[in-house]
Design a protein around this motif. Structure first.
Motif, PDB file in Angstrom:
ATOM      1  N   VAL A  58      64.667  89.971  58.518  1.00  0.00           N
ATOM      2  CA  VAL A  58      64.647  91.402  58.191  1.00  0.00           C
ATOM      3  C   VAL A  58      63.973  91.636  56.840  1.00  0.00           C
ATOM      4  O   VAL A  58      63.132  92.530  56.699  1.00  0.00           O
ATOM      5  N   THR A  74      60.169  91.005  57.139  1.00  0.00           N
ATOM      6  CA  THR A  74      59.501  92.115  57.821  1.00  0.00           C
ATOM      7  C   THR A  74      59.376  93.323  56.905  1.00  0.00           C
ATOM      8  O   THR A  74      58.332  93.977  56.861  1.00  0.00           O
ATOM      9  N   SER A  75      60.425  93.610  56.155  1.00  0.00           N
ATOM     10  CA  SER A  75      60.384  94.746  55.231  1.00  0.00           C
ATOM     11  C   SER A  75      59.341  94.532  54.142  1.00  0.00           C
ATOM     12  O   SER A  75      58.586  95.454  53.805  1.00  0.00           O
ATOM     13  N   GLN A  96      55.854  95.036  55.607  1.00  0.00           N
ATOM     14  CA  GLN A  96      55.540  96.456  55.777  1.00  0.00           C
ATOM     15  C   GLN A  96      55.254  97.133  54.431  1.00  0.00           C
ATOM     16  O   GLN A  96      54.334  97.944  54.316  1.00  0.00           O
ATOM     17  N   TYR A  97      56.022  96.789  53.417  1.00  0.00           N
ATOM     18  CA  TYR A  97      55.810  97.369  52.087  1.00  0.00           C
ATOM     19  C   TYR A  97      54.430  97.002  51.547  1.00  0.00           C
ATOM     20  O   TYR A  97      53.680  97.870  51.091  1.00  0.00           O
TER      21      TYR A  97
END
Length: 164
Positions: free
Chosen positions: A33, A36-37, A40-41
């Motif tokens: 998690v 993935t965050s 994306q950032y």
């Protein structure tokens, strides 16, 4: 003769998850998690930086095209030419290259980002004039909006026939 029933003793180890199994699965899930965050950032941040860079390049090209469209006239004024299209005004700007004469320094605001521009020119041969545009902007979009915050730059030079 009587047969006796044999009893088989089964172990209880395969009947469920241990606390260690649950903790390892939880750690793997948290890593996935967070990874993935972060992806994306950074993707969003790089997209924003690329958009700012593309805008800076387009502005430099537009100024060069507009200036070369009037054959590099020293009377070219981008405020008068593009003032109805953009928020453009005279301001401070980056230093021109060595040997170039400054035509003007401007500030263009596009989408809340301040772009600082310097237009300069130089006669290279009796029949050729170099028109130079340097544009700088702040990729982090700080709220100070100062030329000193502008860390990214783009420079474009075009050549026109010298008509003077």
């Amino acid at each position: 003769m009587r047969l006796r029933k044999m009893r088989v003793k089964r172990s209880k180890t395969g009947q469920g998850f241990t606390h260690i199994d649950v903790m390892v699965a939880g750690v793997i899930l948290v890593i996935a998690v967070v990874g993935t965050s972060l992806y994306q950032y950074h993707s969003s941040l790089n997209l924003q930086k690329a958009d700012l860079h593309a805008t800076g390049v387009r502005l430099a090209l537009m100024l060069c095209e507009g200036w070369s469209g009037v054959d590099g006239a020293t009377s070219f004024n981008p405020v008068n030419t593009f003032g109805s299209e953009f928020n453009i005004s005279t301001s401070t700007g980056p230093s021109p290259p060595t040997g170039f004469t400054v035509l003007g320094k401007y500030k263009i605001i596009v989408g809340g980002t301040y772009y600082y521009v310097t237009l300069s020119w130089k006669t290279t041969t009796p029949n050729l004039k170099a028109l130079n545009v340097i544009i700088k902007w702040d990729p982090l979009r700080k709220t100070t909006n100062l030329l000193t915050d502008a860390q990214k730059s783009y420079q474009l030079t075009v050549y026109v026939q010298n008509t003077t």
